[in-house]
Design a protein around this motif. Structure first.
Motif, short mmCIF file in Angstrom:
data_model
loop_
_atom_site.label_atom_id
_atom_site.label_comp_id
_atom_site.label_asym_id
_atom_site.label_seq_id
_atom_site.Cartn_x
_atom_site.Cartn_y
_atom_site.Cartn_z
N THR A 1 0.45 3.30 -3.86
CA THR A 1 -0.26 3.17 -2.59
C THR A 1 -0.63 1.72 -2.31
O THR A 1 -0.50 1.23 -1.18
N THR A 2 -1.08 1.01 -3.34
CA THR A 2 -1.44 -0.40 -3.18
C THR A 2 -0.23 -1.24 -2.79
O THR A 2 -0.30 -2.08 -1.88
N ILE A 3 0.90 -1.02 -3.47
CA ILE A 3 2.12 -1.75 -3.14
C ILE A 3 2.54 -1.48 -1.70
O ILE A 3 2.90 -2.39 -0.95
N TYR A 4 2.50 -0.21 -1.31
CA TYR A 4 2.89 0.17 0.05
C TYR A 4 2.01 -0.54 1.09
O TYR A 4 2.52 -1.13 2.06
N LEU A 5 0.70 -0.49 0.90
CA LEU A 5 -0.22 -1.08 1.88
C LEU A 5 -0.08 -2.60 1.93
O LEU A 5 -0.13 -3.20 3.01
N LEU A 6 0.09 -3.23 0.77
CA LEU A 6 0.25 -4.69 0.74
C LEU A 6 1.51 -5.12 1.49
O LEU A 6 1.49 -6.10 2.24
N LEU A 7 2.60 -4.39 1.30
CA LEU A 7 3.85 -4.74 1.98
C LEU A 7 3.78 -4.42 3.47
O LEU A 7 4.22 -5.22 4.30
N LEU A 8 3.24 -3.27 3.82
CA LEU A 8 3.20 -2.86 5.22
C LEU A 8 2.32 -3.79 6.05
O LEU A 8 2.68 -4.16 7.17
N TYR A 9 1.18 -4.16 5.50
CA TYR A 9 0.22 -4.97 6.27
C TYR A 9 0.27 -6.46 5.93
O TYR A 9 -0.32 -7.27 6.64
N GLY A 10 0.98 -6.82 4.85
CA GLY A 10 0.97 -8.22 4.45
C GLY A 10 2.22 -9.01 4.77
O GLY A 10 2.16 -10.24 4.89
N LEU A 11 3.36 -8.33 4.94
CA LEU A 11 4.60 -9.06 5.20
C LEU A 11 4.67 -9.57 6.64
O LEU A 11 4.28 -8.88 7.58
N LEU B 1 10.76 1.34 2.29
CA LEU B 1 9.30 1.28 2.15
C LEU B 1 8.65 2.62 2.47
O LEU B 1 7.69 3.03 1.80
N SER B 2 9.19 3.32 3.46
CA SER B 2 8.60 4.61 3.83
C SER B 2 8.93 5.72 2.84
O SER B 2 8.54 6.86 3.04
N LYS C 1 4.36 9.66 10.83
CA LYS C 1 5.39 10.24 9.97
C LYS C 1 6.54 9.26 9.72
O LYS C 1 7.09 9.19 8.62
N ALA C 2 6.94 8.49 10.75
CA ALA C 2 8.07 7.58 10.62
C ALA C 2 7.81 6.51 9.56
O ALA C 2 8.72 6.10 8.83
N LEU C 3 6.57 6.05 9.46
CA LEU C 3 6.19 5.06 8.45
C LEU C 3 5.68 5.72 7.18
O LEU C 3 5.47 5.04 6.18
N TYR C 4 5.46 7.02 7.21
CA TYR C 4 4.84 7.78 6.13
C TYR C 4 3.56 7.07 5.68
O TYR C 4 3.40 6.71 4.51
N SER C 5 2.66 6.91 6.63
CA SER C 5 1.45 6.12 6.41
C SER C 5 0.52 6.78 5.39
O SER C 5 0.65 7.97 5.06
#
Length: 462
Positions: free
Chosen positions: A223-233, A323-324, A378-382
């Motif tokens: 979850t941490t990796i996902y959030l860092l990449l989604l919001y940090g890149l 990523l999703s 759903k598309a991003l599987y948030s």
């Protein structure tokens, strides 16, 4: 009362000392195994034969093959019914079809429900393992089969209803898909179940958390990796062309981004990662956001572009991208923990309480995240989507378990049970359009004169 003492002596010999007053029985040469010693005493005892439950196994057993939980098959069968319903009726009732972007509809719960049940099943499959290496080998082989099947069925080899041709240009094949996502989630969850658990005795919810603490650590890390990449890149400007493979006739579209942390259709990090690693030509060409108001005059259904449609409306986007696919692994791991409850707790009340409490907490957490801007998508599987759908899956499992396994109302669910036991086959035949293609392959003089067109299914508009 008889007492049993295992005494380790010199060498490999083991003495089993059964004392009752002044009676002592010695069994030697059992190589450190109490069960072997008991087997020597009574070789014909059915309770001591290979494959049977000894005291420790029976104490931790949540269910047995003779007491199969019907609710698990019914859950899978209900998910298959939902899948067929939204596939066939989604075009007629767009409100139950996938959400164009943010939000949650009936169609949006199908994928996480499947993943959730994959996890639950893993908890039962690997409750007893003779060899971790052998179990790992089988898990890898099964995942590879799903991956290959997914690319074959969803990579563009079959050209869809009303088109009996087949074959795919490797230059534009779609690499990601639903079965591929299930394969990845299954493999990671299986490896966690095989290798990341300790010998903690389970007697309560807290001891269950301790036994599988590394599973929760894995979920937190993913979850941490996902959030860092989604919001940090940082997502730069990008372009694509239509049609693919014909540069002389292609029209190039430029999409302006230059942002970080955007979760809209055009400039999210998930799409950027897929374009960079997979290539835009290998992504899904009918993106879900083509049904948004910006891109369709018939929104929430597909339709012609509005006069001032954004440049990204026709851009490929894979809802099962790289990523999703991180958070679906978390969904599978959550389902795995629900499976552990079946294994370690026999009492109906304990099972229901241990299912309902985290399910409710997941739903509340997901709704709070959505309210504070981390939208259900759903598309991003948030993250919020993961929490809400996992919680809904847990509530549904508890409800079906209560009705079917506790109160024994099985007769009404026989069809769902059968569908659940054949879920993968039904998915391949129906959702991947294999059955319609087979039926359309039998026609009278003209390919359009087939069984499906006769009843109005897949009828071409000319």
């Amino acid at each position: 009362m008889a007492s049993y003492q295992l005494i380790k002596e010199a060498g490999e010999d083991v003495t089993l000392d059964l004392q009752r007053k002044d009676c002592t029985l010695y069994v030697e040469g059992c190589n450190g195994d109490v069960e072997s010693a008991l087997q020597k005493i009574n070789p014909s005892s059915p309770g001591l034969r290979s494959g049977s439950d000894t005291g420790a196994n029976a104490a931790s057993r949540g269910t047995s093959s003779s007491a199969r939980l019907v609710s698990l098959d019914v859950f899978r069968g209900l998910t298959v019914v939902l899948m067929i319903l939204v596939d066939d009726a989604g075009g007629i009732l767009p409100s139950i079809n996938h959400s164009p972007w943010n939000g949650l509809t009936l169609a949006d719960v199908v994928m996480p429900f499947f993943l959730f049940m994959v996890g639950v099943s893993l908890g039962l499959v690997y409750k007893n393992m003779s060899s971790r290496a052998a179990a790992s080998k089988k898990a890898i082989f099964r995942a590879l089969k799903l991956l290959i099947l997914g690319v074959f069925l969803q990579g563009g080899y079959f050209h869809g209803i009303n088109n009996l041709t087949y074959g795919v240009d490797m230059d534009v094949i779609r690499w990601m898909g639903i079965l591929q996502r299930i394969a990845v989630a299954y493999l990671v969850a299986a490896m966690c179940e095989i290798w990341l658990r300790n010998d903690e005795k389970v007697s309560s919810g807290l001891s269950l958390l301790k036994k599988y603490q590394w599973h929760w650590i894995m979920m937190f890390m993913l979850t941490t990796i996902y959030l860092l990449l989604l919001y940090g890149l940082y997502v730069p400007d990008w372009e694509y062309q239509i049609p693919f493979g014909e540069p002389s006739e292609a029209k190039i579209f430029m999409v302006k981004c230059g942002v970080r942390g955007d979760t809209g259709p055009a400039c999210n990090a998930a799409g950027m990662i897929d374009r960079m690693i997979l290539g835009v030509q290998h992504l899904y060409r009918r993106p879900i956001y083509a049904r948004t108001k910006q891109c369709s005059i018939n929104s929430p259904d597909y339709g012609p572009l509005p006069p001032n449609a954004p440049s990204w409306c026709q851009a490929p986007f894979d809802p099962e991208g790289i990523l999703s696919t991180v958070m679906p692994i978390v969904t599978c791991l959550i389902g795995l923990q629900f499976g552990h409850i079946i294994v370690h707790f026999k009492d109906h009340r304990n099972r229901l309480l241990l299912w309902l409490a985290p399910s409710s907490a997941f739903i509340v957490l997901g709704l709070l995240c959505d309210a504070f801007g981390m939208h259900i998508n759903k598309a991003l599987y948030s993250f919020s989507y993961t929490c809400v759908t996992s919680g809904l899956a847990g509530l549904l499992l508890a409800t079906i378990y209560l009705v079917v396994d506790v109160y024994g109302c099985r007769r009404f669910a026989l069809v769902l049970e059968w569908m659940g036991m054949n879920a993968l086959l039904i998915y391949i035949l129906v959702a991947c359009n294999i059955l319609p293609l087979i039926l359309q392959g039998f026609y009278w003089r003209d390919p359009h004169n087939n069984i499906l067109s006769l009843v109005g299914i897949g009828k071409q508009t000319q």
